[in-house]
Motif scaffolding. Structure first.
Motif, PDB file in Angstrom:
ATOM      1  N   ALA A 262      -7.861  52.794  63.048  1.00  0.00           N
ATOM      2  CA  ALA A 262      -9.145  53.205  62.486  1.00  0.00           C
ATOM      3  C   ALA A 262     -10.305  52.584  63.248  1.00  0.00           C
ATOM      4  O   ALA A 262     -11.372  53.191  63.361  1.00  0.00           O
ATOM      5  N   SER A 265     -10.749  54.974  66.129  1.00  0.00           N
ATOM      6  CA  SER A 265     -11.160  56.342  65.806  1.00  0.00           C
ATOM      7  C   SER A 265     -12.442  56.403  64.974  1.00  0.00           C
ATOM      8  O   SER A 265     -13.095  57.453  64.926  1.00  0.00           O
ATOM      9  N   HIS A 267     -12.534  56.109  61.696  1.00  0.00           N
ATOM     10  CA  HIS A 267     -12.253  56.603  60.353  1.00  0.00           C
ATOM     11  C   HIS A 267     -12.141  55.441  59.363  1.00  0.00           C
ATOM     12  O   HIS A 267     -12.046  54.278  59.748  1.00  0.00           O
ATOM     13  N   MET A 268     -12.120  55.775  58.085  1.00  0.00           N
ATOM     14  CA  MET A 268     -11.922  54.779  57.029  1.00  0.00           C
ATOM     15  C   MET A 268     -10.442  54.712  56.656  1.00  0.00           C
ATOM     16  O   MET A 268      -9.691  55.666  56.852  1.00  0.00           O
ATOM     17  N   SER A 325      -4.825  56.779  55.117  1.00  0.00           N
ATOM     18  CA  SER A 325      -5.381  56.757  56.474  1.00  0.00           C
ATOM     19  C   SER A 325      -6.274  57.965  56.717  1.00  0.00           C
ATOM     20  O   SER A 325      -6.146  59.007  56.070  1.00  0.00           O
ATOM     21  N   GLY A 326      -7.176  57.791  57.682  1.00  0.00           N
ATOM     22  CA  GLY A 326      -8.015  58.903  58.120  1.00  0.00           C
ATOM     23  C   GLY A 326      -8.984  59.405  57.088  1.00  0.00           C
ATOM     24  O   GLY A 326      -9.279  60.610  57.038  1.00  0.00           O
ATOM     25  N   LEU A 327      -9.537  58.532  56.239  1.00  0.00           N
ATOM     26  CA  LEU A 327     -10.497  58.957  55.222  1.00  0.00           C
ATOM     27  C   LEU A 327     -11.876  59.147  55.837  1.00  0.00           C
ATOM     28  O   LEU A 327     -12.249  58.470  56.802  1.00  0.00           O
ATOM     29  N   SER A 328     -12.635  60.030  55.242  1.00  0.00           N
ATOM     30  CA  SER A 328     -14.008  60.257  55.708  1.00  0.00           C
ATOM     31  C   SER A 328     -15.040  59.679  54.744  1.00  0.00           C
ATOM     32  O   SER A 328     -16.203  59.515  55.102  1.00  0.00           O
ATOM     33  N   SER A 329     -14.613  59.378  53.495  1.00  0.00           N
ATOM     34  CA  SER A 329     -15.542  58.816  52.516  1.00  0.00           C
ATOM     35  C   SER A 329     -14.753  58.093  51.437  1.00  0.00           C
ATOM     36  O   SER A 329     -13.551  58.321  51.261  1.00  0.00           O
ATOM     37  N   GLU A 332     -13.345  60.380  48.690  1.00  0.00           N
ATOM     38  CA  GLU A 332     -12.062  61.016  48.998  1.00  0.00           C
ATOM     39  C   GLU A 332     -10.901  60.136  48.535  1.00  0.00           C
ATOM     40  O   GLU A 332      -9.906  60.628  47.986  1.00  0.00           O
TER      41      GLU A 332
END
Length: 696
Positions: A262, A265, A267-268, A325-329, A332
Motif C-alpha cells: 500500500a 500503490s 491505497h488504504m 487491501s486496496g481500499l479507497s476510503s 468502504e
C-alpha cells in the motif's frame, strides 16, 4: 597446505642435516686417507735419508704444498731437528702435541694419531718414523690447512641441498594440488554444504560411491527431509488448528506485506477485528464442542465473504482478524465490516438449538491511523473495546479520542495502586428518606477519589478500571470497613441509628470469601448486621444465577440487607426474583426522570412498585430531583426516595451535621417534612409498612 608445508620444511631440515653430516664424515675420512698416504711417503723418505740435511730437504719439499702448513720431525728425545719452517728447529715436540698424543704415537697402536687443537681451521696429526742414520725412532708432525677442502666439499653439499630443497618444494606443491583437487576441495565444499544446510552448490558425484559421496548423499537426504519438516512446522506455527485459518503471527506477517504494498500503490489498508458476542456463555451452556462448531462456522463465513487479496485469520479465542487491501476510503471498510456482521448474524442451529450469533467489529485504517502493524492492531483493539460497550452488532472506526481514553485508563490504573495506600479515597453519604413518615431511613455510601492532580475523580471513571485490573476487591474491602466504622461512630455519638448501603461489584459477588469479609468487618467494627445493606445491580445478579443466589443467601443469613440497584434496566426473570433473598428494589433514575412527563412515564414505576409489594419487598426510587417527582412517587405508593432534592451526597462530617439536625429522625428540611406530612391513604400506608416489615 599448512600440514604439507610443515612436512616439507621438516624434510628440508632433515635433508640438510643428513647432507652436511654425510659430507662431514666424508671430509674427515678423505683427509685422514690423504694424510695417511702423505705421511707414509714422508716416513719412507725420512727412513731413506742419510743425514739430517736430507731429512730437512724432504720436509721443505713437502712443506711447499698448499694444504700443509707445517711438517716437522723430532728425535727420540722429543727435540725437533728438522721442520718445514726453520723457526721450529730445536724446539720440543711437546709445543706441537700433547704428551698424551705423544704416548699414543709411541705405543704403536695407531699408525696415525690426530692431535686435538683449538683452531678449527687446522688439523694436526702425528706418527712414528724410523731414523736409520741414528738408529732411533722419531715423531713426524703434520699440520694441515683444511679451508680449501672444506669449502670445496661444502659447496658440493650446498649444491646438493639446493636441489633437494627444490625437489621437496615441487613435490609438496604437486601433492598439495593433487590433494586439493581430490580430497581437500570436495571436503571443503561438503563442509560449506553442511554449514549452509544444503543452500550452497555441491555436486553429488555419480557412479560408484566413495566415502565423500556417501556422506554427501546422506546430508542431501537429511537436509531435504529437514527442509520439508521445517516448512510444515512453519505452516503449522502460523495456522489455527481448529479453523484452518492463519493465526496472529500469520496475520501480522501478512499485514506487514500489505502495508509495504500500500505504501507503493498509495491505497488504504483496513484492519478489522471481529469479536463474537457472549461466546463464553455459549461454551458454558451448550458445551465446548458447540463453541468449536460456531468458531468453524464463523471462519467459513469470513472466508466466503472476503475479497480476492484480503486476509482472514483467527487472532484469539473468539476474535477474528481481516485485512482489507486496496481500499479507497474508510467508508468502504465500514461497508465491508457491516457485511461481515450481517453474515455472521444469520440464524443457524447447533446441537438442536437455534442461535442468532452477533458480533462487534473494531476498524482501523492505514495510513491515517498508523503505519506500524502493532500500532494498527492496538488501534483496532481500542475500537473493538468501544464497540463492545456500544452493544451487539456495533462497528466502531478508530478515532484518536479512543487512544486518549486508553491512555487515561492506563494512567488511572497506575495511580489506583497508590490511592489506597495514600488514603486518597473518601466516602460521601447520601440520605434515604421514608416518603410516608418523612424520616431519614438510611444512607448510601458513595466512594470518591480525591486525586492530588486530577481533583475529584468520579466513580464511573475509575471503578470500571479497578474491576478490569483486579483492584476492585481491595476497594470494596476498604469501603465496607470505612462505612461500618463511620456508622458505628455515629451511633456511639448518639445520632439516629440508620442503615448504610454499600455497592458491591460483580467481581466481588463471585468471590467465595465475600461472606467472610462482610462478617469479619461487622465483628471488627462492632456493627449490628441490620444496619448494613449491600446493593447489587439487576444485570449483575442474572449472571451465574445459582452462584449468586448462594452468596446472597449466606449474606442474608448474617442479617445483612440485600438491595437490587437500577431495577428495571436489566433482564430479570420473575422466577429468579422470587428466589433472591432481597429486601429492597431500587427504581432506576431513568424511570424517575420521566415520571412527571406524561401518563406513560408512570407505568413502569407503578408496575415495579406493585410487583415489589406483591413480593413483600420495600421500594426505593433514586434520582428524585424535584417536588413533583416526589409527590407522584408518594401517590404511586413508593416507600422511600433518594436524590438531590432530598439530600446530595455529603462528606462524613457534613452528613453527621445533617443527622444531628434530623430531630426525631425527621428530615431537617421543613419543606420536605411538609410534603411527607400529607399522608396518603392511611390504610394503604399501613399495609405497605406491614409488608416491608414482614419482608425484613
Amino acid at each position: 597446505m599448512a600440514l604439507l608445508s610443515v612436512v616439507g620444511i621438516a624434510m628440508i631440515v632433515l635433508s640438510g642435516a643428513f647432507v652436511f653430516h654425510t659430507y662431514e664424515a666424508q671430509l674427515n675420512e678423505r683427509i685422514y686417507t690423504r694424510v695417511m698416504a702423505m705421511t707414509g711417503v714422508v716416513a719412507r723418505a725420512v727412513g731413506n735419508a742419510r743425514s739430517v740435511d736430507d731429512v730437512d730437504f724432504v720436509l721443505r719439499a713437502f712443506g711447499g704444498n698448499a694444504p700443509i702448513s707445517l711438517i716437522a720431525v723430532a728425535d727420540g728425545k722429543g727435540n725437533i731437528f728438522a721442520a718445514s719452517q726453520p723457526d721450529w728447529t730445536g724446539l720440543s715436540v711437546l709445543r706441537l702435541v700433547s704428551s698424551t698424543v705423544l704416548g699414543e704415537v709411541k705405543s704403536g697402536d695407531k699408525a696415525l694419531v690426530r692431535s686435538p687443537n683449538e683452531d678449527t681451521r687446522f688439523l694436526e696429526y702425528a706418527r712414528e718414523v724410523e731414523l736409520p742414520y741414528s738408529g732411533e725412532r722419531g715423531t713426524l708432525f703434520v699440520r694441515l690447512n683444511t679451508k680449501g677442502p672444506i669449502e670445496s666439499i661444502q659447496a658440493t653439499a650446498w649444491s646438493i641441498l639446493v636441489w633437494l630443497t627444490a625437489g621437496i618444494i615441487v613435490s609438496v606443491l604437486t601433492i598439495s594440488l593433487v590433494m586439493q583437487r581430490i580430497v581437500v576441495g570436495p571436503i571443503e565444499a561438503l563442509r560449506l554444504y553442511a554449514e549452509r544446510r544444503g543452500n550452497s552448490p555441491f555436486a553429488v558425484p555419480k557412479g560408484p560411491p566413495d566415502e565423500l559421496t556417501i556422506v554427501a548423499r546422506a546430508l542431501a537426504d537429511s537436509f531435504n527431509a529437514t527442509s520439508a519438516n521445517e516448512e510444515r512446522l512453519a505452516d503449522l506455527a502460523q495456522t489455527d488448528g481448529l479453523t484452518g485459518l492463519g493465526n496472529r503471527s500469520f496475520f501480522k506477517s501478512r499485514l506487514n506485506r500489505e502495508i509495504a504494498r500500500a505504501g507503493q500503490s498509495g491505497h488504504m489498508v483496513g484492519v478489522m477485528i471481529l469479536n463474537l458476542d457472549s461466546f463464553k456463555d455459549i461454551n458454558d451452556t451448550l458445551g465446548h464442542d458447540a463453541g468449536d462448531i460456531i468458531l468453524q462456522r464463523t471462519a467459513e463465513i469470513l472466508k466466503n465473504c472476503q475479497r480476492k487479496g484480503d486476509t482472514v485469520a483467527r487472532l484469539g479465542a473468539d476474535e477474528f482478524g481481516v485485512i482489507l487491501s486496496g481500499l479507497s476510503s474508510s467508508e468502504e471498510s465500514a461497508d465491508f465490516a457491516a457485511r461481515f456482521i450481517r453474515a455472521v448474524g444469520a440464524p443457524f442451529r447447533v446441537s438442536g438449538h437455534e442461535l442468532h450469533q452477533t458480533a462487534c467489529v473494531g476498524l482501523t485504517i492505514f495510513p491515517q491511523d498508523g503505519r506500524d502493524p502493532d500500532v494498527l492492531l492496538k488501534n483496532a483493539d481500542l475500537a473493538l473495546s468501544r464497540a463492545k460497550q456500544e452493544g451487539s452488532g456495533a462497528c466502531i472506526l478508530y478515532r484518536h479520542e479512543l487512544h486518549l481514553r486508553a491512555m487515561e485508563r492506563n494512567s488511572i490504573e497506575r495511580d489506583l495502586r497508590a490511592a489506597l495506600a495514600q488514603k486518597q479515597f473518601v466516602l460521601y453519604y447520601q440520605p434515604k428518606v421514608d416518603i410516608v413518615t418523612g424520616k431519614v431511613s438510611g444512607s448510601e455510601a458513595l466512594i470518591r477519589w480525591l486525586h492530588p492532580e486530577r481533583g475529584l475523580v468520579p466513580p464511573d471513571l475509575f471503578i470500571p478500571v479497578a474491576e478490569r485490573c483486579g483492584f476492585i476487591s481491595d476497594v470494596t474491602k476498604w469501603v465496607l470497613d470505612e462505612a461500618c466504622r463511620q456508622n458505628r461512630a455515629w451511633q456511639d455519638a448518639g445520632l439516629p441509628k440508620i442503615g448504610v448501603a454499600v455497592n458491591v461489584s460483580a467481581v466481588d459477588l463471585r468471590r467465595p470469601d465475600l461472606t467472610d469479609t462482610v462478617a469479619n468487618t461487622l465483628v471488627t467494627r462492632a456493627l449490628s448486621p441490620q444496619y448494613l445493606e449491600l446493593e447489587v445491580t439487576e444485570s449483575m445478579v442474572m449472571r451465574d444465577v445459582d452462584v449468586v443466589i448462594g452468596t446472597l443467601r449466606r449474606l442474608r443469613s448474617l442479617g445483612v440487607g440485600i438491595g437490587i440497584d437500577d431495577f428495571g434496566t436489566g433482564y430479570s426473570s420473575l422466577a429468579y426474583l422470587k428466589r433472591f433473598p432481597v429486601k429492597r428494589l431500587k427504581i432506576d433514575r431513568s424511570f424517575v426522570r420521566d415520571i412527571a412527563d406524561a401518563r406513560e412515564g408512570k407505568i413502569i414505576p407503578k408496575v415495579i412498585i406493585d410487583l415489589a409489594h406483591a413480593l413483600g419487598l420495600n421500594v426505593l426510587a433514586e434520582g428524585v430531583e424535584d417536588v413533583a417527582q416526589l409527590e407522584i412517587l408518594r401517590t404511586l405508593g413508593c416507600d422511600e426516595a433518594q436524590g438531590y432534592f432530598l439530600g446530595r451526597p455529603m462528606p462524613a462530617a457534613e452528613f453527621e451535621t445533617f443527622l444531628r439536625n434530623s430531630v426525631g429522625g425527621l428530615h431537617p428540611d421543613a419543606a420536605i417534612r411538609a410534603i411527607t406530612d400529607i399522608a396518603p391513604s392511611g390504610v394503604d400506608a399501613a399495609k405497605r409498612r406491614g409488608l416491608a416489615g414482614s419482608a425484613a
